[in-house]
Structure formats: structure tokens, C-alpha cells
Design a protein around this motif. Structure first.
Motif, PDB file in Angstrom:
ATOM      1  N   ILE A   1     -19.934  30.640  23.981  1.00 53.77           N
ATOM      2  CA  ILE A   1     -19.028  31.364  23.086  1.00 53.77           C
ATOM      3  C   ILE A   1     -18.145  32.315  23.882  1.00 53.77           C
ATOM      4  O   ILE A   1     -16.928  32.402  23.656  1.00 53.77           O
TER       5      ILE A   1
ATOM      6  N   ARG B   1     -14.313  32.138  23.732  1.00 57.61           N
ATOM      7  CA  ARG B   1     -13.650  33.247  23.040  1.00 57.61           C
ATOM      8  C   ARG B   1     -14.162  34.576  23.587  1.00 57.61           C
ATOM      9  O   ARG B   1     -14.999  35.233  22.969  1.00 57.61           O
TER      10      ARG B   1
ATOM     11  N   VAL C   1     -19.158  37.545  16.554  1.00 60.80           N
ATOM     12  CA  VAL C   1     -19.887  36.317  16.236  1.00 60.80           C
ATOM     13  C   VAL C   1     -20.787  36.553  15.028  1.00 60.80           C
ATOM     14  O   VAL C   1     -21.502  37.567  14.964  1.00 60.80           O
TER      15      VAL C   1
ATOM     16  N   ASP D   1     -14.790  35.967  14.604  1.00 62.93           N
ATOM     17  CA  ASP D   1     -14.021  34.987  15.374  1.00 62.93           C
ATOM     18  C   ASP D   1     -14.763  33.667  15.520  1.00 62.93           C
ATOM     19  O   ASP D   1     -14.163  32.593  15.549  1.00 62.93           O
ATOM     20  N   VAL D   2     -16.096  33.743  15.648  1.00 62.81           N
ATOM     21  CA  VAL D   2     -16.932  32.551  15.844  1.00 62.81           C
ATOM     22  C   VAL D   2     -18.069  32.610  14.832  1.00 62.81           C
ATOM     23  O   VAL D   2     -18.690  33.659  14.627  1.00 62.81           O
TER      24      VAL D   2
ATOM     25  N   ARG E   1     -11.616  28.020  11.638  1.00 60.12           N
ATOM     26  CA  ARG E   1     -12.329  29.008  12.442  1.00 60.12           C
ATOM     27  C   ARG E   1     -13.218  28.283  13.453  1.00 60.12           C
ATOM     28  O   ARG E   1     -13.603  27.141  13.241  1.00 60.12           O
ATOM     29  N   THR E   2     -13.517  28.946  14.547  1.00 57.64           N
ATOM     30  CA  THR E   2     -14.412  28.356  15.530  1.00 57.64           C
ATOM     31  C   THR E   2     -15.823  28.375  14.953  1.00 57.64           C
ATOM     32  O   THR E   2     -16.390  29.430  14.683  1.00 57.64           O
TER      33      THR E   2
ATOM     34  N   TRP F   1     -19.026  21.610  17.639  1.00 65.38           N
ATOM     35  CA  TRP F   1     -18.075  22.700  17.853  1.00 65.38           C
ATOM     36  C   TRP F   1     -16.715  22.303  17.265  1.00 65.38           C
ATOM     37  O   TRP F   1     -16.198  21.233  17.586  1.00 65.38           O
TER      38      TRP F   1
END
Length: 414
Positions: free
Chosen positions: A96, A100, A105, A171-172, A206-207, A246
């Protein structure tokens, strides 16, 4: 059957009195043959929480070698079985950060916190959020984060929330859908909880990293449902642990095999093979050694890429066994002694002539049960050997080999 801890159980176990109770119970056998007597003894001292104490000690024993700080965790056996092993979680946390840097997270299905612990320990993660629908699991996660020393920066935030209800702008996002229902293990994409396709839809754009069974039919996911992210197959110490999907990974290889090995001093070593690696090979043939690639490499469909890297070739284009004059570092190889037809009489004669008394049997491409074959071969000697049964073209073939040996070295540090 695993006992389901209650809120009151967790509150007790987190107390000083509960901690002493766990220390006392750790001296009990708690095996199937002693469990009734052990529970009777615990009920005499802790009548309301005896089952929870026994379950926690059993869970800690099951977590040993899988999760960090296993002897301090609060967990039940089911949650330990479902938890991501610490080296695999640490690898994902590093991934991760590589994808990013400085990300926030969110683990949508954090359970007892095994993934959160790795994320909180990763310096490149800006902040960590964990959520789960089960308040008891969240309470256990809070305790486990505290004993793991993960209360520094970042300090994980815990929320009670459904995985399909977005509760952050992280973000993740990480999810680990449940793979069991009342009838046992499930395999269909729509049978996961929450369903995989719903997760991909809710968090589109989104990731997202979704942990799935290593047996997931990711080819069907690509061709039928249009999944265009990366499929990462991860193994740990020879066992394939998961397929991680992913999303939002532009420019990354479509398939990736990550092979983790634990050293004698507890470090994790890693090597990886990807679909972007070269895969041209010499024509199939039989060399001095036969190598059975790690299961992550096989399941990720990267046998040719792995073979190219190590100067190996295939016995047959459709079979995962590789062959060559050397064994790659860290891998197990079998030195070929002779090639035989696949029939009991020929095999029995060759093994008897060499005084074979113990036999490891590996099979690919043939419908042969190793245990039944071993019984039919009626081994009577004292020497150990290995027998590899496979197919070259349309014909079955057997290779009588020396016992497998592992070459020195295991990859790079992870």
C-alpha cells in the motif's frame, strides 16, 4: 466448535482479574480428552467466564506462529483461523505504501485487528481506520492493538459499520469477505459475505484490496465480469494463503505471485514473479533435476516466467513441473534417477531393486491417488526415494528420484 465470546467476556478478559485467569488457564491441557475436566476446574473459580477463558487460551495456541503477540491476544478460534498471517499483512501494508505513499487506509472487515496491526506499524501509512459489524470483534481488536504496541502514530480508529456502507473517504480500502456460511466453506463470488461484486461496485473508483480464497476463479472474474485489476497470489512457507484483488493499479502487472518464506530467526524473505516478466523457454525436455514451483507461482499462471528467470524448462507445456541442471535457491528439487512407465509392475520392480522403504509421491496431470498407489507398491526396503508421476503429451510417465532437497537461500528480505 468455537465458543463465541460476549461483550461481558471481553470486558472481563481485559481486566487485571481476567488476565490472571488466562495465566492460570494457560497451564491446563485443554485438549479434547481433558476439556471437560479443565472446564470444571475453571468454573469453580470463574463460573461466568470459564468457557471464554478456555476459548481464548486455545485461540492463542492456534495463533502461535501465525500472528504476532499470540500469547497476549484476545480472540476466539474462528477469528484466528480467519485472520491474515502477520507476514502476509505486513507485505500488504508495504504494498500500500509503495502504491499510495502517505495514504489513509480503511480495513472494512477488521475483525480482531491482524491487518490493522501491520498497517499501524508501517511508517508510510498516514492513518488507519478499522470497522466491523461485530462489536465483540471490535473490542478484541482494540485490546490487540494495545498489546501489539500499535498505539503510536498512526493510532487506528475503530468503528462499527457494515462493509457495504462507506463510512470514510480513505485513500485505500481493504476487505476480507467471509468465505463460510452455515453449511461450510463457499466458493461462488455471490456467496461471499459481503458479495465480491457488490464490494467492487460500491468502492469503484477507489483503490481497493480484496482478500479472497486462493482457489478463486480469477480468470472467470476477468472474462465474465470485466475485472481489470491485479490478481496477487500469496504463499507463506509453502502454503498458498490468499488471492488479493487490487483495483486502480494502472501500469501494474495483471498477475503477480508473492512467495514468503520464514527464516530460522523469524525474518520473512520474499520473491515475486509477475506477468510482465519474460517467459520464453527452451523446448521441453528432461534435465538432471525436477522442480515443483511454489503454489503461488502455479496458481498465478506464472510458471513460464519463473522458469525463464532460473534457466529452467518445462517437462510438458501443459504441466507445471520444471526441469534443469540446477535447483533455484530456496526451492526443493528432485534428482532424477530413472524414467519409468506408469504401471504398478514396472514401478514395483524398480523400487524393489533399489530397496525402497519410504516413498514420497507427487502427481500432476494424472488421476492417481498417491496413498493408494503407495499401498499397491508394497515397499519392503529401508531406503527413501521420491516418485514423480506426470504426463508428457498424452502419455503418463514416472520419474524415480532421490529424496527432495532444498537449495540454499530463500529470496530477498521483505
Amino acid at each position: 466448535m468455537s465458543y463465541h465470546l460476549s461483550d461481558d467476556d471481553v470486558a472481563f478478559l481485559r481486566s487485571r482479574y481476567g488476565s490472571k485467569a488466562l495465566q492460570t488457564a494457560s497451564g491446563l491441557a485443554l485438549t479434547p480428552s481433558t476439556l471437560l475436566a479443565d472446564l470444571t476446574q475453571l468454573r469453580s473459580r470463574y463460573p461466568e467466564h470459564a468457557a471464554a477463558i478456555a476459548e481464548t487460551v486455545q485461540a492463542r495456541r492456534r495463533a502461535a506462529g501465525k500472528l504476532r503477540h499470540a500469547d497476549l491476544l484476545l480472540a476466539d478460534q474462528t477469528s484466528v483461523q480467519q485472520a491474515t498471517p502477520s507476514p502476509v499483512a505486513a507485505l500488504r501494508a508495504a504494498d500500500i505504501v509503495a502504491r499510495r505513499p502517505g495514504a489513509v487506509v480503511h480495513d472494512l472487515t477488521c475483525s480482531i485487528g491482524s491487518e490493522l496491526t501491520a498497517l499501524a506499524a508501517e511508517p508510510g501509512v498516514a492513518a488507519v481506520i478499522g470497522s466491523d459489524v461485530d462489536p465483540v470483534r471490535l473490542a478484541m481488536a482494540q485490546h490487540n492493538l494495545e498489546v501489539s504496541g500499535a498505539r503510536g502514530a498512526p493510532c487506528p480508529t475503530l468503528l462499527r459499520a457494515d462493509a457495504l456502507t462507506p463510512t470514510s473517504t480513505a485513500d485505500v480500502v481493504i476487505a476480507d469477505p467471509g468465505r463460510r456460511n452455515a453449511r461450510g466453506r463457499v466458493f461462488g463470488l455471490e456467496q461471499l459475505d459481503p458479495p465480491l461484486l457488490e464490494l467492487l461496485s460500491v468502492y469503484a473508483g477507489r483503490t481497493l484490496a480484496v482478500k479472497c480464497s486462493p482457489g478463486l476463479d480469477y480468470r472467470n472474474l476477468r472474462t465474465r465480469f470485466g475485472f481489470d485489476g491485479q490478481v496477487q497470489i500469496v504463499s507463506l512457507d509453502g502454503g498458498v494463503r490468499e488471492a488479493c484483488l487490487w483495483t486502480e493499479v494502472d501500469g501494474s502487472p495483471q498477475n503477480r505471485a508473492s512467495v514468503l518464506r520464514t527464516t530460522a530467526d523469524g525474518r520473512s524473505l520474499l520473491y515475486e514473479v509477475t506477468s510482465d516478466d519474460a517467459d520464453d523457454l527452451d523446448d521441453p525436455g528432461v534435465g538432471e533435476w525436477i522442480i515443483d514451483p511454489d503454489g503461488a507461482v502455479v496458481r498465478a499462471g506464472l510458471v513460464r516466467q519463473y522458469a525463464h528467470r532460473h534457466g529452467l524448462r518445462q517437462l510438458d507445456p501443459q504441466i507445471a513441473y520444471l526441469t534443469g541442471d540446477t535447483v533455484p535457491a530456496g526451492e526443493r528439487g528432485f534428482r532424477v534417477l530413472e524414467q519409468l512407465p506408469v504401471n504398478d509392475r514396472a514401478l514395483r520392480g524398480a523400487l524393489a531393486a533399489r530397496g525402497c522403504g519410504s516413498l514420497e509421491i507427487l502427481v500432476r496431470g494424472l488421476d492417481t491417488d498417491p496413498d493408494r498407489l503407495r499401498k499397491r507398491l508394497k515397499l519392503k526396503g529401508a531406503e527413501p526415494y521420491a516418485l514423480i508421476l506426470t504426463r508428457i503429451g498424452r502419455s503418463g510417465v514416472a520419474f524415480l528420484c532421490e529424496p527432495g532437497v532444498r537449495a540454499g537461500g530463500a529470496g530477498s528480505g521483505a
